[in-house]
Design a protein around this motif. Structure first.
Motif, mmCIF file in Angstrom:
data_model
loop_
_atom_site.group_PDB
_atom_site.id
_atom_site.type_symbol
_atom_site.label_atom_id
_atom_site.label_comp_id
_atom_site.label_asym_id
_atom_site.label_seq_id
_atom_site.Cartn_x
_atom_site.Cartn_y
_atom_site.Cartn_z
ATOM 1 N N TYR A 341 0.824 -1.273 0.073
ATOM 2 C CA TYR A 341 0.002 0.015 0.116
ATOM 3 C C TYR A 341 0.821 1.222 0.107
ATOM 4 C CZ TYR A 341 -3.921 2.684 2.056
ATOM 5 O OH TYR A 341 -5.103 3.378 1.988
ATOM 6 N N THR A 342 0.857 2.121 -1.126
ATOM 7 C CA THR A 342 1.693 3.079 -1.062
ATOM 8 C C THR A 342 0.936 4.368 -1.771
ATOM 9 O OG1 THR A 342 4.088 3.729 -1.810
ATOM 10 C CG2 THR A 342 2.794 2.649 -3.464
ATOM 11 N N ALA A 343 1.699 5.391 -2.142
ATOM 12 C CA ALA A 343 0.932 6.558 -2.628
ATOM 13 C C ALA A 343 1.368 6.771 -3.989
ATOM 14 C CB ALA A 343 1.467 7.916 -1.699
ATOM 15 N N PRO A 344 0.318 7.690 -4.941
ATOM 16 C CA PRO A 344 0.839 7.878 -6.181
ATOM 17 C C PRO A 344 2.002 8.512 -6.619
ATOM 18 C CG PRO A 344 -1.516 8.258 -5.771
ATOM 19 C CD PRO A 344 -0.739 7.984 -4.471
ATOM 20 N N THR A 345 2.385 9.397 -5.528
ATOM 21 C CA THR A 345 3.812 10.039 -5.641
ATOM 22 C C THR A 345 4.799 9.327 -5.813
ATOM 23 O OG1 THR A 345 4.979 12.155 -5.054
ATOM 24 C CG2 THR A 345 3.888 10.835 -3.404
ATOM 25 N N ALA A 346 4.705 8.485 -5.025
ATOM 26 C CA ALA A 346 5.722 7.400 -4.949
ATOM 27 C C ALA A 346 5.988 6.485 -6.361
ATOM 28 C CB ALA A 346 5.699 6.388 -3.615
ATOM 29 N N GLY A 370 -2.198 -1.359 -3.408
ATOM 30 C CA GLY A 370 -3.062 -0.102 -2.905
ATOM 31 C C GLY A 370 -2.594 1.234 -3.354
ATOM 32 N N THR A 371 -3.307 2.216 -3.092
ATOM 33 C CA THR A 371 -2.752 3.680 -3.305
ATOM 34 C C THR A 371 -3.659 4.474 -2.293
ATOM 35 O OG1 THR A 371 -3.870 5.141 -5.181
ATOM 36 C CG2 THR A 371 -2.481 3.058 -5.915
ATOM 37 N N VAL A 372 -3.095 5.655 -2.103
ATOM 38 C CA VAL A 372 -3.774 6.448 -1.149
ATOM 39 C C VAL A 372 -3.001 7.931 -1.039
ATOM 40 C CG1 VAL A 372 -2.392 5.626 0.945
ATOM 41 C CG2 VAL A 372 -4.485 6.980 1.396
ATOM 42 N N GLY A 373 -3.768 8.766 -0.889
ATOM 43 C CA GLY A 373 -3.369 10.128 -0.623
ATOM 44 C C GLY A 373 -3.575 11.493 -1.592
ATOM 45 N N GLU A 374 -3.906 10.975 -2.805
ATOM 46 C CA GLU A 374 -4.187 11.939 -3.966
ATOM 47 C C GLU A 374 -4.749 11.139 -5.169
ATOM 48 O OE1 GLU A 374 -0.506 13.357 -5.752
ATOM 49 O OE2 GLU A 374 0.549 11.913 -4.423
ATOM 50 N N ILE A 376 -4.845 9.198 -8.292
ATOM 51 C CA ILE A 376 -3.900 8.625 -9.244
ATOM 52 C C ILE A 376 -4.298 8.692 -10.671
ATOM 53 C CG2 ILE A 376 -4.687 6.311 -8.767
ATOM 54 C CD1 ILE A 376 -2.067 5.139 -9.112
ATOM 55 N N ASN A 377 -3.093 9.235 -11.412
ATOM 56 C CA ASN A 377 -3.404 9.318 -12.775
ATOM 57 C C ASN A 377 -3.292 8.107 -13.600
ATOM 58 O OD1 ASN A 377 -0.523 9.833 -11.823
ATOM 59 N ND2 ASN A 377 -0.006 9.796 -14.033
ATOM 60 N N LEU A 378 -3.914 8.209 -14.646
ATOM 61 C CA LEU A 378 -3.997 6.927 -15.412
ATOM 62 C C LEU A 378 -2.628 6.015 -15.880
ATOM 63 C CD1 LEU A 378 -5.917 4.819 -16.915
ATOM 64 C CD2 LEU A 378 -5.426 6.224 -19.007
ATOM 65 N N GLU A 379 -1.509 7.037 -16.186
ATOM 66 C CA GLU A 379 -0.116 6.375 -16.478
ATOM 67 C C GLU A 379 0.263 5.707 -15.237
ATOM 68 O OE1 GLU A 379 -1.091 9.773 -16.994
ATOM 69 O OE2 GLU A 379 -1.437 9.330 -19.027
ATOM 70 N N ALA A 380 0.344 6.576 -14.303
ATOM 71 C CA ALA A 380 0.747 5.808 -12.956
ATOM 72 C C ALA A 380 0.099 4.673 -12.588
ATOM 73 C CB ALA A 380 0.735 6.889 -11.611
ATOM 74 N N SER A 410 -13.607 3.010 -1.972
ATOM 75 C CA SER A 410 -12.340 2.201 -2.431
ATOM 76 C C SER A 410 -12.939 0.711 -3.104
ATOM 77 C CB SER A 410 -11.541 1.845 -1.520
ATOM 78 O OG SER A 410 -10.374 0.815 -1.841
ATOM 79 N N SER A 411 -12.254 0.060 -3.885
ATOM 80 C CA SER A 411 -12.824 -1.093 -4.337
ATOM 81 C C SER A 411 -12.296 -2.118 -3.180
ATOM 82 C CB SER A 411 -12.230 -1.409 -5.878
ATOM 83 O OG SER A 411 -10.747 -1.390 -5.681
ATOM 84 N N LEU A 412 -12.805 -3.180 -3.396
ATOM 85 C CA LEU A 412 -12.400 -4.379 -2.250
ATOM 86 C C LEU A 412 -11.688 -5.137 -3.112
ATOM 87 C CD1 LEU A 412 -15.852 -4.694 -0.216
ATOM 88 C CD2 LEU A 412 -14.093 -2.808 -0.051
ATOM 89 N N ALA A 413 -10.514 -5.429 -2.691
ATOM 90 C CA ALA A 413 -9.389 -6.389 -3.624
ATOM 91 C C ALA A 413 -9.926 -7.521 -3.993
ATOM 92 C CB ALA A 413 -8.263 -6.425 -2.938
ATOM 93 N N GLY A 414 -10.337 -7.403 -5.200
ATOM 94 C CA GLY A 414 -10.716 -8.918 -6.041
ATOM 95 C C GLY A 414 -12.034 -9.043 -5.744
ATOM 96 N N VAL A 415 -12.970 -8.406 -5.101
ATOM 97 C CA VAL A 415 -14.168 -8.586 -4.616
ATOM 98 C C VAL A 415 -15.120 -7.496 -5.437
ATOM 99 C CG1 VAL A 415 -15.841 -8.277 -2.792
ATOM 100 C CG2 VAL A 415 -13.619 -9.247 -2.303
ATOM 101 N N THR A 416 -14.783 -6.329 -5.458
ATOM 102 C CA THR A 416 -15.586 -5.513 -6.379
ATOM 103 C C THR A 416 -14.744 -5.044 -7.332
ATOM 104 O OG1 THR A 416 -15.077 -3.440 -4.666
ATOM 105 C CG2 THR A 416 -17.202 -4.725 -4.628
ATOM 106 N N LYS A 417 -15.016 -4.308 -8.492
ATOM 107 C CA LYS A 417 -14.337 -4.130 -9.576
ATOM 108 C C LYS A 417 -13.379 -2.726 -9.440
ATOM 109 C CE LYS A 417 -16.565 -2.338 -12.974
ATOM 110 N NZ LYS A 417 -17.535 -1.994 -14.075
ATOM 111 N N ASP A 418 -12.407 -3.051 -9.644
ATOM 112 C CA ASP A 418 -11.254 -1.599 -9.566
ATOM 113 C C ASP A 418 -11.355 -0.917 -11.135
ATOM 114 O OD1 ASP A 418 -9.349 -3.173 -10.934
ATOM 115 O OD2 ASP A 418 -8.449 -3.567 -9.014
ATOM 116 N N ILE A 419 -11.297 0.262 -11.052
ATOM 117 C CA ILE A 419 -11.589 0.984 -12.261
ATOM 118 C C ILE A 419 -10.454 2.066 -12.186
ATOM 119 C CG2 ILE A 419 -12.875 2.395 -13.677
ATOM 120 C CD1 ILE A 419 -15.293 1.415 -12.209
ATOM 121 N N PRO A 420 -9.618 2.028 -13.285
ATOM 122 C CA PRO A 420 -8.279 3.034 -13.150
ATOM 123 C C PRO A 420 -8.802 4.421 -12.909
ATOM 124 C CG PRO A 420 -8.128 1.616 -15.044
ATOM 125 C CD PRO A 420 -9.459 1.218 -14.302
#
Ligand code: PRX
Length: 635
Positions: A341-346, A370-374, A376-380, A410-420
């Protein structure tokens, strides 16, 4: 009965529905099943979002450390609770078992008590990311003292403001903190901070770096000496569910930081609930959140959430760039991390590095990212998915805040869909809504507006320490009856949320929440500065960066502007900490203002972003002529 820890979309739908139809039943059942209480609550929830007053599990008695430590000892005493990875990769990692954690927390608690700490006292922790910081956090909770962790990158002035605001009587620190190839002189910063605080009676100093420091007789004592003397048995103080667990400061859009207050019962319930659901934590998983415990992410998802779930949580002392930009991936490989679990800036800064630094490490242990804090752009997002997750790991984009205590959308890992680029769906129990500019809820499915939450959730901050009025005004006055997040968001037809960013005077730089007013105040301290305006502008790696418009009292030659620019950066760095330094400084002869004299930050923000196509009607300004000059002078 509702299944609270959901493992399929259908279960999520059912849990969400149950949580909305009867929140008290939903949270009451979960709280009863999953935790150790000394006494059950009289009422699950009592609230009024207008006053505002929020109480969860009123009348219940508990201690969060019994839930994070003691109750695990019978079944997992020898399991690793904390893996400590030091700044220096050559220093052997520590594997601290739950049994050891129990003893160390008790010893720390007794050490605090022996030095005068009592239930209700505020204790400031200004420490590096070593296990002792986790012990100190938990030790405060053990004895009912309120911890106020201040990130060890903050300046002496920021530290003293926070110590004084909470009237802390004890500060726990270290001689120094390792960060890459540097040592932050923590004790020296504490000494400077304490020159302007008269509430602190004791300073407990961990020897981490063997730095040469001054110790003040009668006030300063060494952690190691006191810890060695302390007993490893310390009964937990029995707390009311609504007693304060901790204060954590976050930037405000008007000057002074706000000491957000979190309480024992609701915070514990939601930290555990959200940790297990979002990351889909499984028994035995190695979990690593790269945040610092100085931020809410570290509180909820390094310490309380994982430990309450009996997980193994990694604590990393260092920085992603030391000894090289492959360090995160080296650690993943070394400790066989399953959840990262980290941040988009990293992610953005790591994505620009030599790919060998990634590919040479075995990342096959990873199963959830996971990501948190701001935002996250599509490329990242795509880089993270492809190069770290190998297109095989769900990515949870977790939206939440210091104020919310836990992950909200948030999505729930592997349970609900994640969308970039979408945080996606609210967790069960969370009722987001979007408001238009007139303060009305937008009810259409597809919408864009200001993000609010309409119903209380267990881990919401209860007040701002010492200033309930400010709490009411900041969060509950813009859209009465709703908690206003300060963020804008978009919703798609399926109810997925995409956070578009702050809509107030807060700028998120490298995941750090900075108040522009506070930076302006620091700049205005410079004797030659007449006034300033600070805004954010997009930055490739940091997400946003700070742009300062500065009007000087005298018109100076260009060479002196260069030195003033450096002085301003130094001043901000010393006053608030290096993360607040303006990246760009533009000298102006005037700033656009309304007729009532208010600086038009909206216009300045657009100019800093390089978008002058639609500045709106500037003819009503007090000084429309200065807009063109500001545009011409853009740096
Ligand atoms: O603007 C949102 C942004 O970070 C703010 C909260 O900052 P802080 O209190 O420091 O807490 C950060 C860690 C929880 C929010 O108001 N933010 C946080 N997570 C996301 C985000 N923006 C977009 N997407 C996210 N996942």
């Amino acid at each position: 009965m509702t299944k609270h820890i959901v493992t399929s979309q259908v279960e999520y739908d059912l849990a969400y529905k149950a949580s909305i139809e009867n929140p008290e039943k939903f949270w009451g059942e979960f709280a009863e099943q999953e935790f150790t209480w000394h006494k059950k609550w009289d009422k699950v929830l009592d609230y009024d979002l207008y006053t505002p007053e929020i109480k969860w599990f009123e009348g219940a008695k508990l201690n969060i450390t019994e839930n994070c430590i003691d109750r695990h000892l019978a079944t997992r005493g020898e399991q690793t609770a904390i893996i400590f990875e030091a700044n220096d990769p050559k220093e052997d990692p520590l594997h601290i078992t739950y049994n050891e954690l129990a003893k160390n927390v008790n010893k720390t608690a007794n050490m605090l008590k022996a030095n005068g700490a009592k239930k209700g006292d505020r204790i400031c922790l200004y420490m590096p990311m070593t296990p002792e910081l986790a012990y100190a956090v938990l030790a405060c909770a053990r004895i009912g003292a309120i911890h106020s962790v201040v990130f060890a990158g903050f300046s002496a002035k920021s530290l003293s403001d926070r110590i004084m605001d909470a009237k802390c009587n004890i500060v726990v620190t270290a001689d120094g903190g390792y960060r890459g190839n540097k040592i932050t002189p923590l004790k020296g910063i504490v000494d400077e901070a304490l020159m302007s605080c008269d509430c602190v009676e004791k300073v407990i100093v961990l020897n981490r770096t063997n730095s040469k420091i001054a110790m003040e007789y009668g006030r300063d004592i060494w952690w190691q000496d006191e810890f060695a003397k302390a007993s490893d048995v310390c009964p937990a103080e029995v707390m009311d569910a609504e007693d304060i667990l901790f204060i954590l400061y976050t930037s405000g859009s008007t000057g002074k930081p706000k000491g957000m207050v979190h309480t024992c019962g609701g915070y514990m319930v939601y930290a555990n609930y959200s940790f297990r659901n979002v990351f889909q934590y499984q028994e035995g998983d190695i979990y690593w959140c790269t945040a610092d415990i100085g931020w809410i992410t570290g509180h909820s998802y390094i310490v309380y959430g994982p430990l309450c779930a009996g997980a193994t949580t990694v604590m990393f002392e260092g920085v992603p760039s030391y000894p090289d930009m492959g360090r995160f991936w080296e650690i993943v490989e070394k400790h066989k991390v399953n959840i990262f679990y980290t941040a988009p800036t990293a992610i953005r800064s790591l994505a620009t590095c030599d790919m060998n630094l990634v590919t040479k490490h075995d990342l096959s242990s990873l199963k959830t990212l996971g990501t948190v804090g701001e935002p996250i752009n599509l490329e990242a997002w795509e880089w993270y998915d492809e190069h770290i997750g190998k297109k095989n790991c769900p990515i949870v984009d977790t939206w939440w805040q210091t104020e919310t205590g836990g992950i909200m959308i948030s999505s729930l890992a592997g349970v609900t869909k994640d969308i970039p680029t979408y945080a996606t769906l609210p967790l069960p129990g969370i009722q987001p809504c979007l408001m238009d500019d007139n303060g009305k809820e937008i009810t259409s499915a597809e919408a864009e507006g200001r993000l609010c939450i309409k119903h209380p959730w267990p881990s919401m901050a209860r007040t701002i320490y010492g200033n309930h009025q400010r709490y009411a005004e900041t969060y509950f006055s813009t859209f009465p009856g709703n908690y206003f997040t300060g963020d804008g968001a978009r919703r798609d037809t399926e109810g997925n949320y995409r956070i578009t960013g702050r809509v107030d005077d807060i700028v998120i730089v490298s995941g750090h929440n900075l108040g522009t007013a506070e930076i302006e105040n620091a700049i205005n301290e410079h004797t030659l500065v007449a006034e300033s305006a600070v805004v954010g502008y997009p930055h490739d790696v940091k997400g946003n960066s700070i742009y300062a418009y500065v009007t000087l009292k005298d018109v100076r030659s260009e060479s002196s502007e260069v030195s003033i620019e450096n002085e301003i950066r130094d001043l901000v760095s010393r006053t608030l900490g290096p993360i607040c330094k303006p990246e760009k400084i533009q000298f102006t002869t005037g700033l656009p203002k309304t007729r009532s004299g208010k600086i038009m930050r909206r216009i300045l923000r657009k100019i800093a972003e390089g978008d002058t196509s639609n500045l709106g009607d500037i003819s009503t300004l007090l000084n429309p002529e200065c807009v063109e000059e500001v545009i011409q002078g853009k740096v």
